[in-house]
Design an enzyme around this catalytic site. Structure first.
Site, mmCIF file in Angstrom:
data_model
loop_
_atom_site.group_PDB
_atom_site.id
_atom_site.type_symbol
_atom_site.label_atom_id
_atom_site.label_comp_id
_atom_site.label_asym_id
_atom_site.label_seq_id
_atom_site.Cartn_x
_atom_site.Cartn_y
_atom_site.Cartn_z
ATOM 1 N N HIS A 115 -6.468 3.249 -5.926
ATOM 2 C CA HIS A 115 -7.194 2.313 -5.058
ATOM 3 C C HIS A 115 -7.887 1.259 -5.915
ATOM 4 C CE1 HIS A 115 -10.015 0.686 -2.170
ATOM 5 N NE2 HIS A 115 -9.234 1.190 -1.225
ATOM 6 N N ASN B 134 -9.157 5.923 5.179
ATOM 7 C CA ASN B 134 -9.792 6.191 3.887
ATOM 8 C C ASN B 134 -11.300 6.054 4.092
ATOM 9 O OD1 ASN B 134 -10.786 6.217 1.304
ATOM 10 N ND2 ASN B 134 -9.825 4.292 0.669
ATOM 11 N N GLU C 64 -2.797 -3.449 -0.725
ATOM 12 C CA GLU C 64 -4.161 -3.787 -0.309
ATOM 13 C C GLU C 64 -4.649 -4.972 -1.139
ATOM 14 O OE1 GLU C 64 -6.185 -0.185 1.709
ATOM 15 O OE2 GLU C 64 -6.675 -0.156 -0.412
ATOM 16 N N GLU D 224 -10.716 0.084 -5.797
ATOM 17 C CA GLU D 224 -12.083 0.447 -6.194
ATOM 18 C C GLU D 224 -12.070 1.382 -7.403
ATOM 19 O OE1 GLU D 224 -13.274 1.602 -2.226
ATOM 20 O OE2 GLU D 224 -13.027 -0.501 -1.647
ATOM 21 N N GLY E 186 -12.627 -4.878 3.153
ATOM 22 C CA GLY E 186 -14.016 -4.900 3.608
ATOM 23 C C GLY E 186 -14.581 -6.286 3.861
ATOM 24 N N SER F 296 -9.010 -4.744 5.846
ATOM 25 C CA SER F 296 -9.572 -5.276 7.098
ATOM 26 C C SER F 296 -8.653 -5.081 8.298
ATOM 27 C CB SER F 296 -9.944 -6.754 6.927
ATOM 28 O OG SER F 296 -10.997 -6.887 5.986
ATOM 29 N N LYS G 218 -13.643 6.607 2.003
ATOM 30 C CA LYS G 218 -14.391 6.220 0.805
ATOM 31 C C LYS G 218 -15.629 7.137 0.661
ATOM 32 C CE LYS G 218 -12.402 1.691 1.312
ATOM 33 N NZ LYS G 218 -12.436 0.269 1.019
HETATM 34 P P1 13P Z 1 -11.254 -1.911 4.947
HETATM 35 O O1 13P Z 1 -10.325 -1.492 6.072
HETATM 36 O O2 13P Z 1 -12.674 -1.509 5.172
HETATM 37 O O3 13P Z 1 -11.065 -3.362 4.594
HETATM 38 O O4 13P Z 1 -10.810 -1.063 3.647
HETATM 39 C C1 13P Z 1 -9.471 -1.072 3.270
HETATM 40 C C2 13P Z 1 -9.282 -0.074 2.209
HETATM 41 O O5 13P Z 1 -9.726 -0.244 1.082
HETATM 42 C C3 13P Z 1 -8.579 1.160 2.568
HETATM 43 O O6 13P Z 1 -8.230 1.895 1.434
#
Ligand code: 13P
Length: 252
Positions: free
Chosen positions: A93, A10, A164, A95, A170, A209, A12
């Site tokens: 997601h 992903n 997640e 976010e 992150g 992560s 983003k």
């Molecule tokens: P990270 O792998 O950067 O922690 O992000 C995970 C994520 O949100 C994937 O959709």
């Protein structure tokens, strides 16, 4: 648990045309790993070019609108994603749920729109740190699944769930292997409650992560059918190390 391990990047809000070389490199290398299903969700602006650049790996969206067309400035429908060359989309997601205040009902409507447009769906769920600290992680995720799993008939084989934990995204922090195992078992039980025996075949990915150095351990957990990878999917080198870990799953 059905199918090949599914490793999805992903991106983003990262990526311009300059990064298409990474997609090409991922696609070329994926041919060496026929036992892993690989996909990338680039920003919407790159979907068409990414699709043109690859032969093997999946290309998807990161979100879609629940309606097919309309006066929704700035939004993109599932039909448009499909038209641009996507074969799946992420929905729900954290976010999107947090920054764009998406509810479970919104996520469910988006997933159903995606299926109607012929896309596969990766539906994300996950608890915050305070919800976990309060001992509510499984009930929070269970309620998210109850509220956001699509009710469309006959689509279960095109549905993946991504667990997640919000606090692991992150941050470089990951839950203990025992906590991942417990949550994935709980998600499996909920999927069977929602979909009956078909719920046993829905892939459940872990995200948050995931890196080359923890991927093998995470992917060995029962009911972990793959990974949704953020930061480590931005270069072919770091992403392919995770794909390689998935390829050697069960061979160690
Ligand atoms: P990270 O792998 O950067 O922690 O992000 C995970 C994520 O949100 C994937 O959709």
């Amino acid at each position: 648990m059905a199918g090949l391990p599914y490793i999805v990047g992903n991106w983003k809000m990262h990526g311009t045309r300059a990064m298409l070389g990474e997609v090409r490199a991922m696609d070329r290398a994926a041919q060496r790993f026929p036992k892993v299903q690989v996909a990338i969700a680039p920003p919407a602006t790159l979907i068409y070019r990414a699709r043109e650049a690859v032969e093997l790996i999946g290309i998807g969206g990161q979100d879609c609108h629940a309606k097919e067309t309309g006066a929704f400035t700035g939004d993109i429908s599932a039909t448009m994603l499909r038209d641009a060359g996507a074969d799946f989309t992420i929905v729900g997601h954290s976010e999107r749920r947090t920054i764009h205040a998406e509810t479970d009902a919104d996520v469910k409507a988006k997933a159903e729109a995606a299926f109607a447009a012929g896309l596969a769906v990766i539906l994300c769920v996950g608890e915050t740190e305070s919800q976990r600290d309060a001992g509510n992680a499984e009930s929070v995720v269970g309620a998210q699944l109850d509220g956001s799993c699509p009710s469309t008939e006959g689509v279960v084989e095109k549905l993946s769930i991504a667990y997640e934990p919000v606090w692991a995204i992150g941050t470089g922090r990951v839950p203990s292997i025992d906590d991942v195992a417990a949550m994935h078992a709980s998600i499996r039980a909920k999927l069977v409650a929602i979909y009956g025996s078909a719920g046993a075949d829905v892939r459940i990915l872990y995200g948050g992560s995931v890196k080359a150095d923890n991927a093998s351990e995470l992917l060995a957990v029962p009911e972990v059918g793959g990974a949704l990878v953020g930061g480590a999917s931005l270069t072919s080198e770091s992403f392919l190390a995770i794909v390689g870990a998935a390829a050697s799953r069960g061979e160690a």
